[in-house]
Design an enzyme around this catalytic site. Structure first.
Site, PDB file in Angstrom:
ATOM      1  N   GLY C 145       0.821  -1.191   0.000  1.00 44.99           N
ATOM      2  CA  GLY C 145       0.000   0.000   0.000  1.00 44.99           C
ATOM      3  C   GLY C 145       0.861   1.249   0.000  1.00 44.99           C
ATOM      4  O   GLY C 145       2.060   1.211   0.295  1.00 44.99           O
ATOM      5  N   CYS C 146       0.236   2.375  -0.327  1.00 47.27           N
ATOM      6  CA  CYS C 146       0.987   3.622  -0.451  1.00 47.27           C
ATOM      7  C   CYS C 146       1.460   4.134   0.902  1.00 47.27           C
ATOM      8  O   CYS C 146       2.634   4.490   1.071  1.00 47.27           O
ATOM      9  CB  CYS C 146       0.158   4.670  -1.180  1.00 47.27           C
ATOM     10  SG  CYS C 146      -1.532   4.888  -0.571  1.00 47.27           S
ATOM     11  N   TYR C 147       0.563   4.174   1.897  1.00 48.90           N
ATOM     12  CA  TYR C 147       0.995   4.614   3.228  1.00 48.90           C
ATOM     13  C   TYR C 147       2.057   3.680   3.800  1.00 48.90           C
ATOM     14  O   TYR C 147       3.083   4.139   4.298  1.00 48.90           O
ATOM     15  CB  TYR C 147      -0.192   4.686   4.193  1.00 48.90           C
ATOM     16  CG  TYR C 147      -1.145   5.835   3.999  1.00 48.90           C
ATOM     17  CD1 TYR C 147      -0.706   7.150   4.063  1.00 48.90           C
ATOM     18  CD2 TYR C 147      -2.499   5.616   3.817  1.00 48.90           C
ATOM     19  CE1 TYR C 147      -1.594   8.212   3.931  1.00 48.90           C
ATOM     20  CE2 TYR C 147      -3.396   6.671   3.691  1.00 48.90           C
ATOM     21  CZ  TYR C 147      -2.938   7.963   3.746  1.00 48.90           C
ATOM     22  OH  TYR C 147      -3.813   9.005   3.628  1.00 48.90           O
TER      23      TYR C 147
END
Lengths: 341, 341, 341, 341
Positions: C145-147
């Protein structure tokens, strides 16, 4: 092929670096700057992959011997001297500035109100809008302004086809802030720009004479007369030019779109679309999107074009010209897709 | 005086609540909504001081008996029935929608392409642009659209003074997103709007007939013909309208500004300025800022006006009309200063 | 090598197309979509050079026979079935979704509160953060995921070096709107997002278990415990993650930066910087910029990292993994420079 | 009551003018500036209803005799001398700057690294956060910083109720650009701010000692220790502060919200909400919105508060204090609704 950039610290200069770093045919070996000379590239342009590169001076004497071509991205007035010097030294030049764009001294005086230092050299430079002017084999090219590119691409074929009255053209355009360059002024602060739109240079913008010149030269129609009003809008990049002119005679929308499609058949960077193009769609690409509408109620034609002022309006178009000047494929190293989903 | 709002859940409705909550002469006692009826005000408009207020239905039957005036902020087509019903019941109405703005059924058919349910009632409504039309004593007022207000305030005195050719007017305008209302559509997502500009409704926008009607009615000049192209820009609020027209005869800029100043002498909400007004400067206030330039090169006049589409372009102007209709001071409860520093 | 994309109509899908179109080693021959199948690519993604391409269904049966690898950019829950089917059919998969990121069914239940349809297959997937996990030779990769990518890249070496107390880590992050996908909801309208910041998913965001898993697995330190609060900010792309943790023992800032530099020596997409990185600098590139500060007053360490959520946080990192999986250079087709000047 | 503003040309000064122009109890008769003295108000703040007002110097000698109170909105360091001079002359002062906020010279040295010119006068000033400190009857008030206001309002009751470990508080905050003042610097250009987020002042921001002082003084709890990281986000106004701390003991969310509700019962400008507040909702109002979450996974408490940095974070709070100091209603002239729909 080794190339240099003078004015590498500005927005257009940074964009030239970014595009040339990814270009398989050009190697940017000298990155020149004025007050920023001596600074690390990564400090001046933290978004670029600076590596250990350092900005050099904007000095022709310091160019590597093998330099084939120089891109000038200098403030108005700063290209004239250097441009002539480089050309005389046998180095090809693409000038992104406005010093060599106008074809005659009369037009230059009208646009800038001052004498050009080399008026007799103006005619040596080819206007670098490759879809309308032939830059193959040229060694000195004056790359068009961002607003003129957007308006000219939309209007030139329409004027050439005598679809509108060329003496009464209204060009309204909006631009993101990078069009004004990287200037430190209160009016360019985030706290001055965001959430607002403002017109500027009403009736006096130097891009008007450039539009008129290029529209006349490309269409063969004389007496093109433009009222031009640019506006600053809160975005980074992008121009939409909306041009309105009285119809020359009754015409269907489909005929107008056909005129545009025929004019740009085979040109990869101009796309004729059916809906008004959003400037976002062009951001990051070297494309101009253009469409036109016939307004039967007012018997006028509305032409709308969109582009990225830093790519097709500056660095991308300069590289497109350089590709053609040096016999490479027109599209080499130039994106056909934009960034913004 | 007790007032009601129908359509309180939209952007214009929310702005009406905000302004009326601070208005010393009007008490908004009924806040009506359609699908949002029954919800807490603070849930629908979390920026407002909702207290324990709950949205009621848009139902004339449910109005408190003492209701003096109703503001209608409904989608196009939804005001006609309710507006007539309220007027017939002796309640004053200010309609922020477009149902009663046009003066004749012919113009209505041209603008909307469908029959008006009460064509013979159109003439009963006063066009609520108080600087140009007299709303004192009126009981049914059709409040102008945001684009028309911006264009008309700038152009009306100039057309009345025969400074331009009224048959060839180009109006280009840009607007923030709240002008389109609170609509759930892909094109209004942040990820579609930010960093882009796009024209829309080219040649077909319903505000064009409204502009032509109001310019003709206010100036006494017939045959006003407008080419109108609106654009969406990435900001919340604000409109800049840039209108270009061929000069009727040679004139100095100072004379044009004097015409504007005289037309609006004593009017607190129209300010004639020397520089192009930025839309930011008007955001939050009920002001229109207007200026004009003479372009000698093209023998044309460029008129630029700016306003906040939700205040002078909607809720503020409606309250301004209601102030005058009810014999109160025109400026009561309406800000003369904007918000954005 | 021929590749396919399922979920080509979303933001991550569009970014995959853009990057793969420019990638010399992968040819995207099947662009799958769900409800948008059958539409022209240029209609769904007007910023892309759509040509005459049309979106196909997200259907493994319809893949060209020569398809080597499929990128899945599907909503949560939609990858599990298709991912297993493709892997079982001998086709490599990089899943940009969250279905196969967690290593155990326990963690999956904690994160999602529901059963995984193929719990015994979770362990087959490699977590595709190539700087910390080895994806060479893998045929099924779960792209992070990006976070998590932003937080993990900054924290993993610091936890591995026992510089902080791993049981008390606070991760605050901000993200542009594309991180939430292309969803039609009132909260994602321009008129809801611009000029505002809001936290969401407080204490419940599914990226927290992913961070804890990857930090534990990459560092060998157990009992990593994170408090994670994400925020939506008004921009298109970009994440800044600011992580704060109590120092394990006294340490100089230079030592911390050395730990980071050593961890990522030779890794082209992680750059350790001296100043807080602005998310803008990474937009368009596949880089993470990271730095850290020692706060002597509070005896804590502050780690700050920035990336583009659609490139290193999604499409770019997936291609980086695919490059390694297929024996190509890690950097092939992936920009090292950003776009925003 | 006649009041004056020194520093009227900045963002906070402009906001003071806007709010005081609409305030029924204060009449701003002297608008002082430094380099902008002599300019028309409408030129310096084109969004304000300038009329024929002209900026005067920031000079106590030139104040009208009847001046009751002066608002100082000056750069750091510029208030000390003038503030003492005015107080000694018997004029009440509300200082929006940071010169008199800290209670002891020790804390001042820690925060600023330099000697205060009047260290023995620090104790004379009341910290002007009226919800937590009593300013009634005070004649010299130091109005809080924007970040401290947001963090303190959320944390003070929670620390006072011993719900968290006060020695390990992490405050992450984001702010719009007006929080930094109207400074001409490359990092504040639209072309540097839009589409990016960046942390700054990591570990060194002067608002940390102010937070610790006010949290200790208002709660009676000693040894408050904060790690504070502020971030700049692309918006005009607004702050969200997200504070994370280890729970002191097990507690339900409802109990935490009750502690906040009781602490601010009867205070019109603090509203405890159930969802994370978006900063937009407060823009234009003098409100702080606050909520809290219990994170059972990490045994920590997350407190989130939002406000408008120019209203409750500056001009509004200063007027709120002045209202109380002068015996007027706390809410007089201060909006309870925001602007952004």
């Amino acid at each position: 092929m080794q190339v240099a950039i003078f004015g590498a610290s500005g927005y257009a200069g940074g964009e030239l670096i970014r595009l040339l770093d990814a270009h398989p045919g050009f190697d940017p070996t000298h990155l020149g700057a004025h007050t920023q000379a001596g600074k690390a590239l990564g400090e001046v342009h933290p978004h670029l992959d600076g590596g250990d590169r350092v900005l050099a001076p904007n000095d022709p004497e310091m160019l590597p011997d093998e330099t084939d071509l120089v891109f000038l991205a200098l403030p108005h007035g700063a290209s004239a001297e250097i441009g002539v010097e480089l050309v005389d030294a046998g180095i090809s030049v693409v000038d992104l500035g406005s010093d060599f764009r106008l074809d005659t001294h009369e037009r230059y005086l009208l646009a800038y109100g001052s004498e050009h230092p080399y008026p007799h050299r103006l005619a040596d430079w080819v206007y670098g809008l490759p879809e309308l002017f032939d830059v193959s084999g040229a060694t000195s090219v004056a790359s068009p302004g961002c607003y003129p590119t957007s308006a000219i691409v939309g209007l030139a074929p329409i004027i050439a086809a005598h679809l509108v009255d060329p003496t009464s053209i209204t060009v309204n355009a909006v631009s993101g802030v990078t069009g004004a360059g990287r200037k430190l002024a209160d009016q360019f602060l985030f706290g001055s720009v965001a959430e607002g739109v403002v017109a500027y240079g009403v009736g006096t913008h130097r891009h008007r004479p450039e539009m008129e010149m290029a529209l006349e030269a490309s269409s063969g129609v004389e007496s093109v007369n433009v009222t031009f009003t640019p506006h600053l809008v809160p975005m980074q990049r992008g121009i939409v030019a909306t041009s309105t002119a009285p119809l020359g005679h009754a015409v269907e929308r489909s005929e107008v779109l056909d005129v545009l499609r025929e004019a740009y058949a085979g040109r990869p960077f101009v796309e004729v679309v059916e809906e008004p193009p959003q400037s976002r769609w062009t951001v990051g690409s070297n494309k101009v999107l253009v469409t036109a509408y016939v307004d039967r109620h007012s018997d006028s034609l509305v032409v709308i074009s969109a582009l990225d002022n830093l790519v097709k309006g500056a660095a991308g178009q300069a590289i497109q010209a350089a590709n053609i000047m040096t016999g490479q494929a027109e599209t080499k190293g130039l994106p056909l897709s934009g960034w913004l989903p």
